[in-house]
Design a protein around this motif. Structure first.
Motif, PDB file in Angstrom:
ATOM      1  N   ASN A 160       4.301   2.136  14.606  1.00  0.00           N
ATOM      2  CA  ASN A 160       4.201   2.820  13.319  1.00  0.00           C
ATOM      3  C   ASN A 160       2.961   2.336  12.588  1.00  0.00           C
ATOM      4  O   ASN A 160       2.549   1.185  12.745  1.00  0.00           O
ATOM      5  CB  ASN A 160       5.429   2.515  12.453  1.00  0.00           C
ATOM      6  CG  ASN A 160       6.715   3.007  13.072  1.00  0.00           C
ATOM      7  OD1 ASN A 160       7.145   4.104  12.807  1.00  0.00           O
ATOM      8  ND2 ASN A 160       7.328   2.189  13.921  1.00  0.00           N
ATOM      9  N   ARG A 161       2.407   3.209  11.760  1.00  0.00           N
ATOM     10  CA  ARG A 161       1.268   2.840  10.931  1.00  0.00           C
ATOM     11  C   ARG A 161       1.625   3.093   9.470  1.00  0.00           C
ATOM     12  O   ARG A 161       2.106   4.166   9.134  1.00  0.00           O
ATOM     13  CB  ARG A 161       0.039   3.638  11.339  1.00  0.00           C
ATOM     14  CG  ARG A 161      -0.514   3.172  12.655  1.00  0.00           C
ATOM     15  CD  ARG A 161      -1.682   4.013  13.142  1.00  0.00           C
ATOM     16  NE  ARG A 161      -2.319   3.411  14.309  1.00  0.00           N
ATOM     17  CZ  ARG A 161      -1.802   3.397  15.529  1.00  0.00           C
ATOM     18  NH1 ARG A 161      -0.635   3.926  15.750  1.00  0.00           N
ATOM     19  NH2 ARG A 161      -2.449   2.833  16.528  1.00  0.00           N
ATOM     20  N   VAL A 162       1.397   2.074   8.649  1.00  0.00           N
ATOM     21  CA  VAL A 162       1.679   2.169   7.218  1.00  0.00           C
ATOM     22  C   VAL A 162       0.350   2.181   6.487  1.00  0.00           C
ATOM     23  O   VAL A 162      -0.496   1.309   6.704  1.00  0.00           O
ATOM     24  CB  VAL A 162       2.547   0.968   6.749  1.00  0.00           C
ATOM     25  CG1 VAL A 162       2.757   0.998   5.253  1.00  0.00           C
ATOM     26  CG2 VAL A 162       3.877   0.948   7.487  1.00  0.00           C
ATOM     27  N   ASN A 163       0.174   3.142   5.617  1.00  0.00           N
ATOM     28  CA  ASN A 163      -1.060   3.252   4.845  1.00  0.00           C
ATOM     29  C   ASN A 163      -1.210   2.043   3.927  1.00  0.00           C
ATOM     30  O   ASN A 163      -0.307   1.727   3.156  1.00  0.00           O
ATOM     31  CB  ASN A 163      -1.030   4.548   4.032  1.00  0.00           C
ATOM     32  CG  ASN A 163      -2.326   4.817   3.305  1.00  0.00           C
ATOM     33  OD1 ASN A 163      -3.223   3.988   3.267  1.00  0.00           O
ATOM     34  ND2 ASN A 163      -2.419   5.988   2.717  1.00  0.00           N
ATOM     35  N   ALA A 164      -2.355   1.365   4.008  1.00  0.00           N
ATOM     36  CA  ALA A 164      -2.625   0.208   3.157  1.00  0.00           C
ATOM     37  C   ALA A 164      -3.867   0.428   2.315  1.00  0.00           C
ATOM     38  O   ALA A 164      -4.352  -0.496   1.661  1.00  0.00           O
ATOM     39  CB  ALA A 164      -2.784  -1.051   4.009  1.00  0.00           C
ATOM     40  N   SER A 165      -4.396   1.662   2.299  1.00  0.00           N
ATOM     41  CA  SER A 165      -5.646   1.911   1.588  1.00  0.00           C
ATOM     42  C   SER A 165      -5.496   1.756   0.079  1.00  0.00           C
ATOM     43  O   SER A 165      -6.478   1.549  -0.620  1.00  0.00           O
ATOM     44  CB  SER A 165      -6.189   3.302   1.936  1.00  0.00           C
ATOM     45  OG  SER A 165      -5.277   4.296   1.536  1.00  0.00           O
ATOM     46  N   ASN A 166      -4.248   1.843  -0.425  1.00  0.00           N
ATOM     47  CA  ASN A 166      -4.024   1.686  -1.863  1.00  0.00           C
ATOM     48  C   ASN A 166      -3.919   0.226  -2.284  1.00  0.00           C
ATOM     49  O   ASN A 166      -3.878  -0.070  -3.472  1.00  0.00           O
ATOM     50  CB  ASN A 166      -2.752   2.432  -2.283  1.00  0.00           C
ATOM     51  CG  ASN A 166      -1.516   1.895  -1.596  1.00  0.00           C
ATOM     52  OD1 ASN A 166      -1.553   1.491  -0.437  1.00  0.00           O
ATOM     53  ND2 ASN A 166      -0.401   1.899  -2.301  1.00  0.00           N
ATOM     54  N   LEU A 167      -3.892  -0.695  -1.327  1.00  0.00           N
ATOM     55  CA  LEU A 167      -3.796  -2.125  -1.652  1.00  0.00           C
ATOM     56  C   LEU A 167      -5.177  -2.679  -1.957  1.00  0.00           C
ATOM     57  O   LEU A 167      -6.144  -2.385  -1.259  1.00  0.00           O
ATOM     58  CB  LEU A 167      -3.205  -2.911  -0.476  1.00  0.00           C
ATOM     59  CG  LEU A 167      -1.794  -2.538  -0.011  1.00  0.00           C
ATOM     60  CD1 LEU A 167      -1.416  -3.385   1.205  1.00  0.00           C
ATOM     61  CD2 LEU A 167      -0.791  -2.715  -1.124  1.00  0.00           C
ATOM     62  N   SER A 168      -5.270  -3.487  -2.990  1.00  0.00           N
ATOM     63  CA  SER A 168      -6.513  -4.206  -3.271  1.00  0.00           C
ATOM     64  C   SER A 168      -6.691  -5.295  -2.222  1.00  0.00           C
ATOM     65  O   SER A 168      -5.733  -5.701  -1.566  1.00  0.00           O
ATOM     66  CB  SER A 168      -6.451  -4.854  -4.658  1.00  0.00           C
ATOM     67  OG  SER A 168      -6.248  -3.875  -5.642  1.00  0.00           O
ATOM     68  N   ARG A 169      -7.903  -5.789  -2.069  1.00  0.00           N
ATOM     69  CA  ARG A 169      -8.124  -6.889  -1.130  1.00  0.00           C
ATOM     70  C   ARG A 169      -7.310  -8.096  -1.562  1.00  0.00           C
ATOM     71  O   ARG A 169      -7.192  -8.378  -2.749  1.00  0.00           O
ATOM     72  CB  ARG A 169      -9.602  -7.265  -1.086  1.00  0.00           C
ATOM     73  CG  ARG A 169     -10.437  -6.215  -0.433  1.00  0.00           C
ATOM     74  CD  ARG A 169     -11.873  -6.640  -0.345  1.00  0.00           C
ATOM     75  NE  ARG A 169     -12.629  -5.593   0.337  1.00  0.00           N
ATOM     76  CZ  ARG A 169     -13.890  -5.710   0.684  1.00  0.00           C
ATOM     77  NH1 ARG A 169     -14.551  -6.808   0.392  1.00  0.00           N
ATOM     78  NH2 ARG A 169     -14.499  -4.726   1.302  1.00  0.00           N
ATOM     79  N   GLY A 170      -6.759  -8.810  -0.583  1.00  0.00           N
ATOM     80  CA  GLY A 170      -5.976  -9.995  -0.894  1.00  0.00           C
ATOM     81  C   GLY A 170      -4.795 -10.154   0.039  1.00  0.00           C
ATOM     82  O   GLY A 170      -4.682  -9.472   1.052  1.00  0.00           O
ATOM     83  N   MET A 171      -3.906 -11.057  -0.317  1.00  0.00           N
ATOM     84  CA  MET A 171      -2.770 -11.405   0.524  1.00  0.00           C
ATOM     85  C   MET A 171      -1.499 -10.756  -0.009  1.00  0.00           C
ATOM     86  O   MET A 171      -1.276 -10.685  -1.220  1.00  0.00           O
ATOM     87  CB  MET A 171      -2.602 -12.923   0.572  1.00  0.00           C
ATOM     88  CG  MET A 171      -1.685 -13.380   1.680  1.00  0.00           C
ATOM     89  SD  MET A 171      -1.608 -15.185   1.829  1.00  0.00           S
ATOM     90  CE  MET A 171      -3.312 -15.604   2.097  1.00  0.00           C
ATOM     91  N   TYR A 172      -0.670 -10.295   0.921  1.00  0.00           N
ATOM     92  CA  TYR A 172       0.593  -9.638   0.592  1.00  0.00           C
ATOM     93  C   TYR A 172       1.679 -10.142   1.531  1.00  0.00           C
ATOM     94  O   TYR A 172       1.397 -10.717   2.570  1.00  0.00           O
ATOM     95  CB  TYR A 172       0.472  -8.111   0.736  1.00  0.00           C
ATOM     96  CG  TYR A 172      -0.511  -7.513  -0.229  1.00  0.00           C
ATOM     97  CD1 TYR A 172      -0.113  -7.061  -1.472  1.00  0.00           C
ATOM     98  CD2 TYR A 172      -1.864  -7.428   0.105  1.00  0.00           C
ATOM     99  CE1 TYR A 172      -1.021  -6.533  -2.370  1.00  0.00           C
ATOM    100  CE2 TYR A 172      -2.779  -6.905  -0.786  1.00  0.00           C
ATOM    101  CZ  TYR A 172      -2.350  -6.453  -2.022  1.00  0.00           C
ATOM    102  OH  TYR A 172      -3.254  -5.940  -2.908  1.00  0.00           O
ATOM    103  N   ILE A 173       2.908  -9.867   1.157  1.00  0.00           N
ATOM    104  CA  ILE A 173       4.063 -10.201   1.984  1.00  0.00           C
ATOM    105  C   ILE A 173       4.697  -8.889   2.427  1.00  0.00           C
ATOM    106  O   ILE A 173       4.926  -7.999   1.606  1.00  0.00           O
ATOM    107  CB  ILE A 173       5.106 -11.022   1.185  1.00  0.00           C
ATOM    108  CG1 ILE A 173       4.508 -12.332   0.686  1.00  0.00           C
ATOM    109  CG2 ILE A 173       6.356 -11.259   2.029  1.00  0.00           C
ATOM    110  CD1 ILE A 173       4.179 -13.327   1.753  1.00  0.00           C
TER     111      ILE A 173
END
Length: 75
Positions: free
Chosen positions: A45-58
């Protein structure tokens, strides 16, 4: 401890998730604020991450069998 999910941890515009079973996911920032919730099917599966700012997430991945937490870095 067998992992049901394989997650790309360095991401640009999408997060790739390989799962043995259908699952749900929750993406939150490092302060615990939930940014995205969704579901995925067994397989790749692919989840869109283009809306996330640069940085670390959980990202938390879970189903009726297992709960798995991974750190991802949006580049």
């Amino acid at each position: 401890d067998q992992r049901l999910f394989s997650v790309s941890t360095l991401v640009n515009n999408e997060i790739t998730i390989n799962a043995d079973l259908n699952y749900q996911y929750r993406i939150s920032d490092m302060n615990g604020a939930i940014i995205s919730i969704g579901t995925g099917l067994k397989g790749t599966n692919r989840v869109n991450a283009s809306n996330l700012s640069r940085g670390m997430y959980i990202i938390q991945l879970f189903n009726n069998i297992q709960n798995q937490t991974e750190r991802i870095i949006r580049q």
